[in-house]
Write a protein that holds these residues in place. Structure first.
Motif, PDB file in Angstrom:
ATOM      1  N   HIS A  64       0.850  -1.163  -0.065  1.00 28.70           N
ATOM      2  CA  HIS A  64      -0.044   0.019   0.079  1.00 28.70           C
ATOM      3  C   HIS A  64       0.926   1.288   0.006  1.00 28.70           C
ATOM      4  CE1 HIS A  64       0.067   0.580   4.660  1.00 28.70           C
ATOM      5  NE2 HIS A  64       0.022   1.783   4.020  1.00 28.70           N
ATOM      6  N   ALA A  66       1.050   5.673   0.516  1.00 30.62           N
ATOM      7  CA  ALA A  66       0.305   6.511   1.257  1.00 30.62           C
ATOM      8  C   ALA A  66       0.695   8.012   0.547  1.00 30.62           C
ATOM      9  CB  ALA A  66       0.619   6.739   2.855  1.00 30.62           C
ATOM     10  N   ARG A  68      -0.721  12.370   0.123  1.00 29.95           N
ATOM     11  CA  ARG A  68      -1.239  13.682   0.844  1.00 29.95           C
ATOM     12  C   ARG A  68      -1.609  14.669  -0.178  1.00 29.95           C
ATOM     13  NH1 ARG A  68       3.091  13.596   5.457  1.00 29.95           N
ATOM     14  NH2 ARG A  68       2.620  11.436   6.453  1.00 29.95           N
ATOM     15  N   PHE A 126      -3.481   4.920   0.514  1.00 26.16           N
ATOM     16  CA  PHE A 126      -4.097   5.640   1.929  1.00 26.16           C
ATOM     17  C   PHE A 126      -4.018   7.064   1.552  1.00 26.16           C
ATOM     18  CE2 PHE A 126      -4.668   7.819   5.879  1.00 26.16           C
ATOM     19  CZ  PHE A 126      -5.731   6.992   6.401  1.00 26.16           C
ATOM     20  N   ASN A 223       4.457   9.005   0.170  1.00 34.61           N
ATOM     21  CA  ASN A 223       5.018   9.108   1.508  1.00 34.61           C
ATOM     22  C   ASN A 223       5.618   8.072   2.053  1.00 34.61           C
ATOM     23  OD1 ASN A 223       4.603   8.645   4.688  1.00 34.61           O
ATOM     24  ND2 ASN A 223       5.084  11.021   4.477  1.00 34.61           N
ATOM     25  N   HIS A 224       4.830   6.816   1.755  1.00 34.21           N
ATOM     26  CA  HIS A 224       5.481   5.546   2.112  1.00 34.21           C
ATOM     27  C   HIS A 224       4.983   4.548   1.176  1.00 34.21           C
ATOM     28  CE1 HIS A 224       2.363   5.756   5.335  1.00 34.21           C
ATOM     29  NE2 HIS A 224       2.324   4.606   5.034  1.00 34.21           N
ATOM     30  N   GLN A 265       0.633  -3.282  12.023  1.00 30.14           N
ATOM     31  CA  GLN A 265       1.628  -2.368  11.187  1.00 30.14           C
ATOM     32  C   GLN A 265       2.747  -1.912  12.170  1.00 30.14           C
ATOM     33  OE1 GLN A 265      -1.250   0.721  10.084  1.00 30.14           O
ATOM     34  NE2 GLN A 265      -1.045  -0.063   7.953  1.00 30.14           N
ATOM     35  N   PHE A 293       9.082   7.535   5.462  1.00 32.67           N
ATOM     36  CA  PHE A 293       9.717   6.633   6.369  1.00 32.67           C
ATOM     37  C   PHE A 293       9.207   5.142   5.818  1.00 32.67           C
ATOM     38  CE2 PHE A 293       5.546   8.304   7.700  1.00 32.67           C
ATOM     39  CZ  PHE A 293       4.734   7.132   7.836  1.00 32.67           C
ATOM     40  N   GLU A 295       7.439   1.416   6.236  1.00 34.01           N
ATOM     41  CA  GLU A 295       6.296   0.935   6.984  1.00 34.01           C
ATOM     42  C   GLU A 295       6.059  -0.652   6.489  1.00 34.01           C
ATOM     43  OE1 GLU A 295       1.778   1.933   8.224  1.00 34.01           O
ATOM     44  OE2 GLU A 295       2.337   2.031   6.389  1.00 34.01           O
ATOM     45  N   PHE A 396      -7.924  -0.037   6.601  1.00 33.09           N
ATOM     46  CA  PHE A 396      -6.840   0.629   7.528  1.00 33.09           C
ATOM     47  C   PHE A 396      -7.517   0.782   8.901  1.00 33.09           C
ATOM     48  CE2 PHE A 396      -5.259   1.584   3.408  1.00 33.09           C
ATOM     49  CZ  PHE A 396      -4.062   1.360   3.470  1.00 33.09           C
ATOM     50  N   SER A 400      -4.219   3.349  14.174  1.00 31.43           N
ATOM     51  CA  SER A 400      -2.962   3.088  13.607  1.00 31.43           C
ATOM     52  C   SER A 400      -2.305   3.917  12.654  1.00 31.43           C
ATOM     53  CB  SER A 400      -2.891   1.722  13.197  1.00 31.43           C
ATOM     54  OG  SER A 400      -3.488   0.794  13.800  1.00 31.43           O
ATOM     55  N   ALA A 401      -3.509   4.624  11.872  1.00 27.60           N
ATOM     56  CA  ALA A 401      -3.072   5.496  10.815  1.00 27.60           C
ATOM     57  C   ALA A 401      -2.682   6.969  11.495  1.00 27.60           C
ATOM     58  CB  ALA A 401      -4.099   5.875   9.926  1.00 27.60           C
ATOM     59  N   ILE A 404       0.919   6.308  12.877  1.00 32.77           N
ATOM     60  CA  ILE A 404       2.111   6.380  11.915  1.00 32.77           C
ATOM     61  C   ILE A 404       2.441   7.658  11.517  1.00 32.77           C
ATOM     62  CG2 ILE A 404       2.116   5.602   9.197  1.00 32.77           C
ATOM     63  CD1 ILE A 404       2.392   3.087  10.990  1.00 32.77           C
ATOM     64  N   PHE A 405       1.529   8.385  11.289  1.00 41.19           N
ATOM     65  CA  PHE A 405       1.532  10.030  11.145  1.00 41.19           C
ATOM     66  C   PHE A 405       2.543  10.333  12.316  1.00 41.19           C
ATOM     67  CE2 PHE A 405      -2.044  10.475   8.032  1.00 41.19           C
ATOM     68  CZ  PHE A 405      -1.399  11.326   7.264  1.00 41.19           C
TER      69      PHE A 405
END
Ligand code: OOG
Ligand code: NI
Length: 464
Positions: A64, A66, A68, A126, A223-224, A265, A293, A295, A396, A400-401, A404-405
């Motif tokens: 997956h 991510a 933004r 995501f 982002n990852h 995760q 980062f 994950e 998701f 956890s999301a 992760i942020f």
């Protein structure tokens, strides 16, 4: 001419993003290498049963991403791009209140929806949108400046959007157009070397590092990118022993002897990346940003609404216990809570209606004990006539999301709790995205219902 179907476009899109991200963030390649080893070992240890949660080929390629974006306009455009790859919005996540750090975003995930499409390639992204007009985070002046800055940038070109619309409508694309679509779509998510306006970036960063990452630059980026493993505890240990420091704990359900449910995760902070900054006197200097980062995740069985209530209650009970026993670790406490409340076998989860399954008939048990009249699913499972096969959780977890942020932020940022936040929900997100944002639980329910209907037809009786 050769045509590529949506799923082929999607698989190739995921592969190209993976190659690009691996070149940008070398630790990602290490993570993928270790994940591959862990999965291979798991398959060797568990044989065919390892594939109950997805085929080897699916899990090996599974990622997956991510991303933004900054505004409803950008959200609607990215939805058009993902539709080209057979990825549709599923689930609404509001992360503004889910974290103790300032995370001013609302999110959905774009993913394939049909079980066959997921089996072919389950790539999901995501996707978060900056809540740029939420007064708890942004003053009226900053809101105006953000709207102007984001309104002036163009993340997605006309050629990309037009090709994407065609691919979405025709559910395929000729080879040459497919190549162009893939090139343009991948390039959108590449880290840009455009100079970053330092003063503007820092002003946003004072509110939230996430806001700066989104609204402080004229481009977007992955982002990852997250591989899936079948044994996340094993992965965690192997990464630590390679000297890569993971965040303190694995997010989501604890390790325990019972079935894997939902999503676990963990992540590590990537190194700083070189970026070019334009200072207020107009000069340009090299600098560093640390926003991306690594994950990794493990996926378990999807929970029904009742199962989810139980899960949320267990999380709340763990929180309470942790408050009373601050010297214990969350995962140890969570394990005791799980042992107490969650059924220890898939069969019990199925019989109690806490998780989603499809059902296969056990022919031997059926011939020994033929079903002659209306029956309940529960009795069929208990009699061993049908075997529940887990439906994998494809979505998701908001907490956890948010974790992760947060694991990626050094500063808490600022949030004015005296103000009322802007209202967002799944319906408003649908309007923004320009397509109905689907409810994940409905999708799992539909899949389970279809399986029960097929079962009833095969048995020639009503199954309730
Ligand atoms: C998204 C964080 C959420 C996950 O796996 O829960 C996420 C982001 O950092 O943009 O990716
Ligand atoms: Ni993620």
């Amino acid at each position: 001419m050769k045509y590529l179907e949506s799923w082929e476009l999607r698989a190739e899109f995921a592969r190209r993003l993976s190659v690009m991200y691996g070149a940008e963030v070398p630790a990602y390649n290490t993570l993928v290498g270790v994940s591959t080893e862990v999965n291979r070992d798991f398959f060797e240890r568990h044989g065919a049963s390892a594939e109950r949660f997805g085929s080897i080929s699916r899990v090996t390629a599974e990622r997956h991403g991510a991303i933004r974006v900054g505004s409803p306009r950008e959200m609607a455009q990215v939805a058009r791009v993902f539709a080209a790859f057979g990825m549709y919005p599923v689930g609404f996540y509001d992360l503004r209140d889910a974290s103790s750090s300032a995370v001013p975003v609302v999110s959905t995930a774009f993913r394939p929806v049909d079980p066959e499409e997921l089996a072919r390639n389950p790539f999901r992204v995501f996707t978060s949108m900056l809540a740029a007009e939420d007064p708890r985070f942004f003053t009226p002046t900053l809101q105006e400046e953000l709207a102007a800055f984001i309104g002036a940038r163009k993340l997605f070109g006309e050629e990309l959007l037009t090709l994407a619309d065609r691919a979405a409508a025709e559910k395929s694309l000729g080879e040459a157009d497919a190549e162009r679509l893939l090139t343009l779509a991948t390039a959108v998510f590449e880290l840009s070397d455009e100079p970053v306006d330092l003063e503007w970036y820092r002003r946003l960063e004072a509110v939230s590092a996430v806001a700066a990452d989104i609204g402080g630059v004229t481009t977007t980026h992955i982002n990852h990118l997250t591989p899936r493993v079948l044994d996340i505890d094993g992965l965690y240990e192997r990464m630590q022993s390679r000297g890569i420091t993971m965040i303190d704990e694995i997010q989501g359900p604890p390790r325990w002897p019972g079935p894997d449910v939902l999503l676990r995760q963990t992540s590590f902070r990537a190194l700083g990346e070189n970026r070019v900054f334009r200072h207020s006197d107009g000069t340009v200097h090299d600098g560093e940003l640390r926003v991306r980062f690594g994950e990794v995740e493990a996926r378990g069985i999807a929970l029904t609404a009742a199962g989810r209530v139980l899960y949320d209650d267990m999380v709340a009970e763990t929180d309470r216990l942790l408050a009373d026993h601050p010297h214990e670790t969350r995962v140890d406490l969570a394990r005791t809570v799980w042992e107490r409340h969650l059924p220890h076998t898939e069969q019990d989860l199925a019989e109690q209606g806490l998780a989603f399954f499809t059902f296969t008939i056990n022919e031997e048990a059926l011939s020994a004990d033929p079903v002659v009249c209306a029956v309940t699913l529960q009795s069929l499972i208990a009699a061993g006539i049908v075997t529940p096969e887990p439906i994998v959780y494809e979505d998701f977890l908001p907490r956890s999301a948010a974790g992760i942020f947060q694991s990626n932020l050094t500063e808490k940022g600022s949030k004015d709790e005296g103000q009322t936040g802007t209202d967002y929900d799944i319906d408003r997100m649908s309007l923004i995205v320009g397509a109905t944002v689907l409810d994940p639980t409905d999708l799992y329910q539909r899949q389970q219902d279809a399986s029960v209907t097929a079962l009833a037809q095969r048995l020639g009786v009503d199954v309730t």
